[in-house]
Structures are given as C-alpha cells and as structure tokens.
Design an enzyme around this catalytic site. Structure first.
Site, PDB file in Angstrom:
ATOM      1  N   THR A 117       0.817  -1.221   0.000  1.00  0.00           N
ATOM      2  CA  THR A 117       0.000   0.000   0.000  1.00  0.00           C
ATOM      3  C   THR A 117       0.846   1.265   0.000  1.00  0.00           C
ATOM      4  O   THR A 117       1.960   1.291   0.553  1.00  0.00           O
ATOM      5  CB  THR A 117      -0.912   0.011   1.247  1.00  0.00           C
ATOM      6  OG1 THR A 117      -1.504   1.305   1.374  1.00  0.00           O
ATOM      7  CG2 THR A 117      -0.133  -0.275   2.522  1.00  0.00           C
ATOM      8  N   TYR A 141      -1.751   0.289  10.027  1.00  0.00           N
ATOM      9  CA  TYR A 141      -2.008  -0.472   8.796  1.00  0.00           C
ATOM     10  C   TYR A 141      -0.793  -0.393   7.875  1.00  0.00           C
ATOM     11  O   TYR A 141      -0.251  -1.420   7.428  1.00  0.00           O
ATOM     12  CB  TYR A 141      -3.266   0.076   8.111  1.00  0.00           C
ATOM     13  CG  TYR A 141      -3.429  -0.382   6.693  1.00  0.00           C
ATOM     14  CD1 TYR A 141      -3.640  -1.722   6.401  1.00  0.00           C
ATOM     15  CD2 TYR A 141      -3.374   0.528   5.631  1.00  0.00           C
ATOM     16  CE1 TYR A 141      -3.783  -2.155   5.086  1.00  0.00           C
ATOM     17  CE2 TYR A 141      -3.522   0.118   4.328  1.00  0.00           C
ATOM     18  CZ  TYR A 141      -3.723  -1.226   4.056  1.00  0.00           C
ATOM     19  OH  TYR A 141      -3.854  -1.632   2.757  1.00  0.00           O
TER      20      TYR A 141
END
Ligand code: UDP
Length: 327
Positions: A117, A141
């Site tokens: 990501t 995250y």
C-alpha cells in the site's frame, strides 16, 4: 491446471484478481477466512475456507493444489481502525503473512505477489511518490504492510523466494460485467459510502477534514480501477514466471483528486445530489498520496486505461445498483 493460491480471494480486490487469473488461463484457489470476504464472490476457482493464523491449513492448501505462485491479498485494511487497535493489525497482517511466507518456502513455491500500500510511504509534504521514496508510515495499517515487505526481502535473501510487491493507491470501481464488486462490512471507503448516501441507503457522507494544505482543503488521493490493478498482478506473476528479479511497483495513475472533486464527479456521473457534511480530520489520514507509477507502465507494460474517475464511479454505481449492497 496451473493453480495460483489467492489469499483474500473472497474480498473486493482478491475476487477481481481471481477473475483476471481465470481469464489469463490460471486456476485461482481462494484461501479466505470469510471474516471480511464473501463466499458468493468466489466464482472462478476452488475455495478453501481457512485462516492465515492456522499454519496447518495453509500447508494443506499448498499440498492439495501445488500452486505455482501466491497472490497475497488477505489483510485487515482500515486505516482508522488500525490507529485504535494496532495490535490487531500487527498480529493479523504480519503474523498471518509470516505463516504464509514460511509455508510457501516449505512447499517450494517460488513466486510471491504481495498486495502492499501507498500507506507505507506516510505523509511526505505533497511530493509525488515513486518506488524509491522513503517509507515512513503514519498508521499501524501502513506499518504492518511495510513489515511484510521487509519479511519478503529477508526470505528472498535466505531462501530465494522471489516477490513482486505492489503498492496500491486508492482502489475503486468494479467489474464492468457486474460479476464481482466492492462490498465491505462495515464500509469505510469514500466512493461506496458516497454512492450509498446518494442512493439514500445511509446518512450523509462526512468529509474528513477541510483544513488540509491542498487547494480546496480536502485530502488528495490517486484512484486506480480495480480491474487495471488486478491486470497488473497478472503481469507481475508473468514477470516472476519469466525468471525476472524481485521488484516493487506503485499502482496509481499519477493524478490526484480531492474529496471535493470526487463528490463533484459522483454528482455528474449519477446525476443525483450528493448529501454530505464537512467534518473533522480522521486520525491517520495523509494530506496527499499520489503515485509516480511510470515503472509499472514501462517495465510491466501496464496500461491503466479504465482508471478515469468517471469510469471508476460509473462501474461502481452500476455494481451498486445490482443490489449486492442490500445483502
Ligand atoms: N473520506 C472522507 N469521508 C469518508 C471516507 C473517506 O472524507 O467517509 C476521505 C478520507 O479522509 C481520504 C479519502 O476520502 O482522504 C479516501 O479515503 P478512503 O477511506 O476511501 O481510503 P484511504 O485513503 O484511507 O485508503
């Protein structure tokens, strides 16, 4: 049959990847615990219900299907939740991935495609991010995904497990044939929340922060169509099968849109008013995340030709109107 083990294959991106793999001549084997995925999204190959915390279940899937590669999508992916429950993210994402990576090595599966990501880059003062940009995640995250990237580097050095890492920017849209689409429970992403608000299925959208250092004060993101994104994964798999070396690729378009611009495009595509109110910043959000994505185009021959905001919202709206959201 050439099997590919797809973790998270019952989820939004994973299910689209399974369709792309099937269309490219592979047989995708979905490995998913159905915590956030949907069994009726598993349409393109066999299904194994299993959890990445269960090493024996992963080993059994490798033994049964002898996959030539792994595509690893399964993860918890909510930035906001990761700020409140970091342990959950570190445990699930990192330990689950470590189990999977060790199982791949044990099974002598040599190709590993990993879903990372842009959140690994963190907030970097409005620069366009290329693959060599420093990684300073600002939420758990992103930190968990960066840790998995580090594990892959170590496992290549020790065991020769080659990898392609894709760092996604904001994934949007749906399969234009309507076979699969986006459905999260709970939903936290901008475009599906906005379409729900437009359709009167939930309250007005809240714009998270209007005082960012951007032209209209709202956050800027680089949106990429899920079908383009998964096409890149098939190209990444072929890259590894051709014997090429481990590589990191950003997947975005190089163009950013603010939350207000996404609202304006949604109004234009649906021809309906977008109910929204301005609210506070969401903890963990970066001001601007825009990809320098020329590497994927130059080296993989990737062409993200569905990734205009209009097409992404049009495809998402078509999927939204199929009623899958009413499950
Ligand atoms: N966003 C928003 N309201 C919402 C959900 C998202 O204003 O209800 C904003 C969010 O702050 C970010 C952008 O929309 O700037 C995209 O957020 P999303 O959660 O879709 O993806 P993320 O960038 O967190 O991966």
């Amino acid at each position: 049959m050439t099997h590919v083990l797809v973790t998270g294959g019952a989820g939004y991106i994973g299910s689209h990847a399974c369709k792309a793999l099937r269309d490219a001549g592979f047989t995708p084997v979905t490995f998913d615990n159905l915590e956030t995925g949907w069994q009726d999204a598993v349409k393109f190959g066999p299904f194994v219900q299993g959890d990445l915390m269960d090493r024996a279940a992963i080993d059994a899937a490798f033994a049964q299907y002898q996959p030539v590669a792994v595509m690893h999508f399964a993860a918890l992916g909510q930035v906001g939740e990761s700020m409140k429950l970091p342990g959950k993210y570190w445990r699930n994402n990192v330990m689950g991935s470590l189990n999977l990576i060790e199982a791949a090595v044990a099974a002598e599966c040599e190709n590993f495609v990993f879903s990372s990501t842009c959140a690994t880059y963190g907030d970097q003062d409005n620069v366009v991010l290329d693959e060599d940009s420093a990684q300073h995640p600002i939420n758990a995250y992103g930190a968990s995904k960066r840790a998995i990237e580090d594990i892959l580097i170590d496992f290549e050095a020790a065991f020769g497990l080659r990898h392609v890492i894709f760092r996604y920017f904001n994934v949007a849209g749906a399969d234009p044939d309507g076979e699969v689409g986006e459905f999260h429970q709970p939903e936290t992403h901008l475009i599906p929340l906005m379409l729900d608000a437009i359709a009167g299925k939930r309250d007005a959208l809240t714009v998270f922060g209007t005082d960012y250092d951007t032209p209209d004060g709202t956050c800027i993101r680089d949106y990429v169509h899920v079908c383009d994104l998964v096409d890149a994964h098939v190209l990444g798999l072929k890259w590894l099968q051709d014997g090429k070396g481990s590589r990191v690729f950003n997947l975005g378009t190089g163009t950013g849109f603010s939350v207000r611009e996404v609202i304006d495009h949604s109004r234009a595509v649906t021809n309906k008013a977008v109910p929204y109110t301005d609210g506070d910043r969401r903890p963990g959000d970066c001001t601007k995340l825009v990809s320098g994505s020329t590497r994927a185009e130059a080296e993989l021959g990737w062409t993200p030709d569905r990734s205009t905001l209009e097409t992404m919202i049009t495809d998402a709206w078509r999927w939204h109107q199929t009623g899958h959201y009413d499950k």
